[in-house]
Write a protein that holds these residues in place. Structure first.
Motif, mmCIF file in Angstrom:
data_model
loop_
_atom_site.group_PDB
_atom_site.id
_atom_site.type_symbol
_atom_site.label_atom_id
_atom_site.label_comp_id
_atom_site.label_asym_id
_atom_site.label_seq_id
_atom_site.Cartn_x
_atom_site.Cartn_y
_atom_site.Cartn_z
ATOM 1 N N ARG A 230 -6.795 8.371 3.503
ATOM 2 C CA ARG A 230 -6.143 9.512 2.883
ATOM 3 C C ARG A 230 -4.673 9.194 2.576
ATOM 4 N N GLY A 231 -4.315 9.412 1.326
ATOM 5 C CA GLY A 231 -2.938 9.183 0.907
ATOM 6 C C GLY A 231 -2.686 7.807 0.321
ATOM 7 N N GLU A 232 -3.612 6.848 0.530
ATOM 8 C CA GLU A 232 -3.447 5.520 -0.045
ATOM 9 C C GLU A 232 -4.205 5.431 -1.368
ATOM 10 N N LYS A 233 -3.705 4.597 -2.279
ATOM 11 C CA LYS A 233 -4.284 4.493 -3.622
ATOM 12 C C LYS A 233 -4.662 3.047 -3.917
ATOM 13 N N PRO A 234 -5.857 2.628 -3.513
ATOM 14 C CA PRO A 234 -6.279 1.274 -3.871
ATOM 15 C C PRO A 234 -6.502 1.164 -5.382
ATOM 16 N N VAL A 235 -6.176 0.031 -5.946
ATOM 17 C CA VAL A 235 -6.389 -0.173 -7.378
ATOM 18 C C VAL A 235 -7.881 -0.232 -7.685
ATOM 19 N N LYS A 236 -8.637 -0.842 -6.795
ATOM 20 C CA LYS A 236 -10.080 -0.952 -6.989
ATOM 21 C C LYS A 236 -10.745 -1.083 -5.624
ATOM 22 N N ILE A 237 -12.018 -0.806 -5.578
ATOM 23 C CA ILE A 237 -12.797 -1.064 -4.374
ATOM 24 C C ILE A 237 -14.076 -1.787 -4.786
ATOM 25 N N LEU A 409 -12.194 -17.141 9.146
ATOM 26 C CA LEU A 409 -10.982 -17.715 8.562
ATOM 27 C C LEU A 409 -10.538 -16.934 7.329
ATOM 28 N N GLN A 410 -11.500 -16.467 6.520
ATOM 29 C CA GLN A 410 -11.111 -15.701 5.342
ATOM 30 C C GLN A 410 -10.581 -14.324 5.726
ATOM 31 N N VAL A 411 -11.166 -13.700 6.744
ATOM 32 C CA VAL A 411 -10.627 -12.421 7.227
ATOM 33 C C VAL A 411 -9.180 -12.603 7.659
ATOM 34 N N LEU A 412 -8.898 -13.661 8.390
ATOM 35 C CA LEU A 412 -7.525 -13.939 8.805
ATOM 36 C C LEU A 412 -6.619 -14.083 7.593
ATOM 37 N N GLU A 413 -7.078 -14.800 6.588
ATOM 38 C CA GLU A 413 -6.299 -14.995 5.364
ATOM 39 C C GLU A 413 -6.070 -13.679 4.629
ATOM 40 N N GLU A 414 -7.114 -12.857 4.523
ATOM 41 C CA GLU A 414 -7.000 -11.581 3.819
ATOM 42 C C GLU A 414 -6.009 -10.652 4.520
ATOM 43 N N VAL A 415 -6.094 -10.569 5.838
ATOM 44 C CA VAL A 415 -5.204 -9.684 6.590
ATOM 45 C C VAL A 415 -3.763 -10.161 6.470
ATOM 46 N N GLN A 416 -3.540 -11.468 6.505
ATOM 47 C CA GLN A 416 -2.181 -11.993 6.366
ATOM 48 C C GLN A 416 -1.608 -11.714 4.981
ATOM 49 N N LYS A 417 -2.456 -11.655 3.969
ATOM 50 C CA LYS A 417 -1.990 -11.326 2.619
ATOM 51 C C LYS A 417 -1.663 -9.848 2.482
ATOM 52 N N ARG A 418 -2.420 -8.992 3.160
ATOM 53 C CA ARG A 418 -2.288 -7.546 2.957
ATOM 54 C C ARG A 418 -1.238 -6.904 3.861
ATOM 55 N N TYR A 419 -0.976 -7.522 5.018
ATOM 56 C CA TYR A 419 -0.134 -6.855 6.009
ATOM 57 C C TYR A 419 0.952 -7.808 6.523
ATOM 58 N N PRO A 420 2.067 -7.253 7.050
ATOM 59 C CA PRO A 420 3.183 -8.084 7.533
ATOM 60 C C PRO A 420 2.878 -8.664 8.915
ATOM 61 N N ILE A 421 2.231 -9.817 8.930
ATOM 62 C CA ILE A 421 1.774 -10.433 10.170
ATOM 63 C C ILE A 421 2.705 -11.579 10.562
#
Length: 909
Positions: A230-237, A409-421
């Motif tokens: 709620r409140g977030e606007k993803p460009v696509k899913i 490994l890809q989950v780790l990569e995706e999370v590092q791209k999306r969030y300030p880790i």
């Protein structure tokens, strides 16, 4: 499926059209469009034979096999079969009955209960594993063929036969885990039908025939979709939607439309045609209206309605998406690099989230049978870290190895791209199977983690569910077993323990755990302590496999208790440790740790090891085993900078002193922190440039290494042959369907089937190929046959071999007229990609391939194998030949990675 590739899109359009025009008419399916079954059918009475012993994770064996092959062609005419699990060593047919829901509970009244206890006392759980077969019959009324869904739960496959049943019937897949997500569509002619179900030590299965509601079925309880926050606007899913083609025609999707809600404005998809009676999980990409206000969503669920238009008509799909608050856990999806499928992970955001700080990450691996979205809810929110639960592809998945490893490994990569880790505060943890995954991924990639914290983590496959009763181990030649053990070497967590030199470990175990007994983690902890590594071990007396002593507080104690949280907060990763040890068996899995990268081994399928240490200012010592070339990343922060000098002086870093395998040399600085070393045939090392040490693309490397299963570790297509007889084409397509089902069911994956006539150069450039059929039955196999190392002939199999010790090349011919071949090899038309070629000299030989589907962890399969009827009795002990290609993709007789069965070889000049 893969966005942004115009060449690939064009290729897809071309062969989609070709495939759709190709009419599949076979000896089994020459039918007009059938009607559906009207009412469910339950088979009430079954003839049961068993129990038969089974080797853990052993493929290709048949408990009804005799050394006299024709003897087992019709089991129902055979009164008994040998089995050492039965008093008298002979299993006889008994009867079992299903309830009104079609559930059959199998028991063996002739086996006293204490018999099982005696076996278990001597051999443990592995000794009591068994398999068996149940035979039943049903009648299809009327005078026209009908379409039905076979609902088989708790068993992996079934066969259907008309009037009499041969053991060589057509195998169809069941829902082996009983997830209730799969029902196999079939065409049934009028009359009496026989069915054979293979069951296992669970001793129960459910078998029903059900009506078909739609020609294109949607498996609703297997849709992969994200949550809306709620409140977030993803460009696509992205959404993964599994579709089952219940007809004898190829189905092409033509258009996808969104009917609601209004916050979505468009949908894109790319999909290959869906083969008859098979499953494909398509990827739909939904665009979000930029003007949409998700803050105003008041319900807990948002339902999307999609209309599919296809060559069979139209289908409406209603997909519910959860609405989550920003502080709640949620599911997020990504497109897999392996196969372009939609995969998900679960995420719990930090408490009191701030937009101007970096956070740690707790990456949690779930246990067998657990979903990632359930795993995440066992954690309390942290004010310093995100918590993420990866998926392992499925609830049972791949033990966090193979494809589970790649997805993690890809989950780790995706999370590092999306969030300030903060990359120095990434902590790996997990429970049960996830605890094993923590050990395995921690030791395989030691430089990625600040810490590892396994809970109830088992060691490796042969020790957790012992494999000593496999027929290849009890009956196989030592050299044949060496090939199998080399294939499993990369799975051996214990062999990788020394990689944890710079990796703090906290391990938790219940002292009364009867699921993962305490000796499992104790074995690894013992090794860590012998190495004098940083390990803390908590064994809680009296606790079982799962516990929570403080249920009123958030977080479950056995995965998120005080010990874990204290440990995570106290430790950070050291990115440039002064001393590094790294061992691996397969450089395609990982070839680097911290500041060391191994570029080339000397020999394939041997352990590779490097021990390196900074021993003084600008001084290094390195010891290597089986290393031909490596690179060193040596920033000033690691090796020691220049002493303080006047500002007017010229800064010229001094040379680096290196002792490698006892040889002294100097590394000359050139303004770059990376240095390359290569070893000659006499064992002398020298500094090199990048061009000298880069992997030659004619050699094994990265995603072109092997064994069989690696063909599925990047986007692939299943290519079935149409060049042979109608019966050849039918069996090629049937194996293709079996593969597509296995990949979807085990890997939540996307796989497409195409005909050999649809192959183009563009397709070969973008995909690995699972190539079904010989040069006589598959057009593409015929195209590349002259470049391949193994040739299937009418009277045998020709193998091109090299003996580097003798310096010669020659052919070895294995004689026979009922042989099967299977091997992974670079595609001669596109050497960057792999083919996995599978063929038989005849249809009976081809059918053996159904027993060697490698889509599971701990398979222990080689690069290539040639096998006959003896594999039904002996598994890998019965192969005619097998082994691994050397680094030049040759079959090398002098490298101890090749096995030929005694007495089967005649040599040609």
């Amino acid at each position: 499926m893969f966005k942004g590739s115009s060449v690939l899109n064009l290729a897809i359009l071309i062969f989609c059209a070709v495939i759709f025009l190709f009419s599949v008419r076979t000896f089994a399916l020459e039918l007009s469009e059938p009607q559906t079954l009207k009412e469910p059918i339950i088979v009430k009475k079954w003839r049961v034979i068993g129990p038969f012993p089974m080797g853990v994770r052993e493929a290709g064996t048949d408990p009804l096999a005799y050394f006299d092959a024709p003897k087992f062609e019709n089991a129902l005419l055979q009164g008994s079969f040998p089995s050492y699990l039965v008093p008298g060593a002979e299993a006889r047919f008994t009867y079992a009955f299903s309830d009104d829901n079609g559930t059959v509970n199998v028991n063996f009244p002739d086996i006293p209960e204490n018999n099982w206890e005696l076996i278990k006392d001597e051999w443990g759980f592995a000794g009591t594993l068994y398999t068996g077969y149940a035979y039943g019959a049903f009648v299809i009324e009327g005078d026209k063929p009908i379409c039905a869904l076979i609902d088989l739960q708790g068993a992996g496959s079934f066969m259907l036969g008309k009037d009499t049943l041969s053991l060589e019937g057509v195998p169809w897949p069941g829902d082996s885990y009983g997830h209730n997500i799969w029902k196999q569509p079939v065409i049934l002619e009028p009359g009496r039908h026989l069915v054979r179900v293979g069951f296992t030590y669970r001793g129960a299965f459910t078998f029903r025939l059900l009506p078909v509601d739609e020609p294109l079925l949607v498996i609703y309880n297997d849709i992969t979709a994200p949550d809306i926050v709620r409140g977030e606007k993803p460009v696509k899913i992205n959404i993964g939607v599994p579709l089952v083609n219940c007809t004898q025609h190829w189905v092409q999707l033509e258009r996808v439309r969104i009917q609601g809600p209004s916050i979505f404005k468009a949908v894109n998809f790319e999909s290959f045609p869906i083969a008859p009676f098979s499953v494909q999980k398509i990827v739909a990409e939904l665009g979000l209206d930029p003007q949409a206000d998700t803050e105003k969503l008041t319900e807990n669920t948002l339902e999307i309605t999609i209309q599919l238009e296809h060559t069979l008509g139209k289908s409406l799909i209603k997909i519910p998406l959860r609405i989550r608050e920003p502080s709640q856990s949620r599911k997020e999806v990504y497109i897999s690099k392996i196969d372009g499928s939609v995969q998900y992970y679960a995420l719990l955001p930090p408490a009191n989230l701030s937009s101007n700080k970096k956070y740690g990450l707790i990456l949690s691996l779930h246990g067998a049978g657990v979903e990632a979205e359930g795993q995440i809810d066992n954690y309390q929110p942290k004010d310093w870290a995100y918590v993420v639960a990866a998926t392992n592809r499925r609830r049972f998945g791949f033990d966090w190895q193979d494809w589970g490893r790649l997805d993690t490994l890809q989950v780790l990569e995706e999370v590092q791209k999306r969030y300030p880790i903060d990359e120095n505060r990434i902590h790996l943890t997990g429970h049960s199977m996830g605890g094993h995954g923590t050990w395995y991924l921690g030791f395989t990639y030691p430089d990625k983690w600040a810490t590892i914290a396994p809970s109830a983590g088992w060691t490796n496959f042969p020790l957790y569910v012992p494999t000593f009763l496999r027929r290849n181990l009890t009956l196989g030649a030592p050299q044949a077993n060496l090939i199998w053990e080399l294939a499993l070497r990369e799975d051996n967590t214990l062999a990788l323990v020394e990689n944890a030199l710079n990796l703090p470990v906290y391990a938790l175990e219940g002292g009364a755990d009867d699921n993962v007994p305490p000796q499992q983690p104790r074995m690894i902890v013992e090794l860590l302590r012998r190495y004098n590594y940083n390990v803390t071990y908590d064994e809680i007396r009296g606790k079982g496999h799962w516990w929570d002593d403080t249920p009123d507080l958030p977080g479950t104690d056995c995965v998120d208790g005080f010990g874990f949280n204290k440990f995570w907060l106290e430790n950070k990763r050291e990115p440039l440790p002064k001393r590094v040890i790294f061992r691996t068996h397969n450089l395609s899995i990982n070839n680097s740790a911290y500041w060391i990268r191994i570029l080339n081994p000397i020999r394939a399928y041997r352990d590779v090891r490097v021990e390196a240490e900074v021993v003084g200012r600008r001084a290094l010592k390195i010891e290597t085993t089986n290393v031909l070339a490596l690179s060193l990343h040596l920033p000033e922060a690691l090796i020691g900078g220049i002493k303080v000098i006047p500002e007017s002086a010229v800064l010229e870093p001094s040379a680096i002193s290196l002792t490698i395998n006892g040889q002294s040399m100097k590394l000359k600085p050139d303004g770059d922190d990376d240095y390359y070393l290569i070893c000659d045939s006499r064992g002398k090392w020298r500094e090199a440039n990048l061009d000298e040490v880069v992997v030659n693309f004619s050699k094994k490397h990265g995603l072109r290494y092997g064994p069989w299963k690696q063909a599925f570790m990047r986007p692939f297509l299943i290519v079935y042959g149409t060049k042979g007889t109608e019966e050849d084409t039918f069996w090629n397509l049937q194996l293709a369907r079996f593969y597509a089902h296995s990949w979807w069911y085990r890997a939540n994956g996307y796989s497409a089937i195409i005909a050999d006539t649809s192959m183009t150069a563009d397709v070969a450039e973008n995909y690995n190929l699972i190539l079904l059929g010989s040069s006589k039955t598959n057009h593409y196999t015929e195209t590349i046959a002259q470049y391949l190392p193994i040739e299937l002939m009418d009277d045998g199999v020709r193998v091109k071999v090299v003996s580097k010790q003798q310096g010669d090349y020659r052919d070895i011919v294995i004689p026979g007229r009922n042989l099967t071949v299977k091997y992974v090899y670079p595609n001669p038309m596109c050497p960057d990609n792999l083919i996995l070629l599978q063929a038989g000299q005849n249809i009976e030989a081809f059918k053996r391939l159904f027993g060697f589907i490698e889509i599971y962890s701990g398979a222990g399969f080689p690069d290539w194998a040639i096998f006959g009827d003896d594999t039904k009795l002996l598994g890998l002990a019965g192969v005619e030949a097998m082994g691994f290609f050397n680094l030049e993709w040759e079959i090398d007789l002098g490298d101890n990675i090749t096995y030929f069965r005694e007495g089967v070889i005649r040599v040609h000049p």
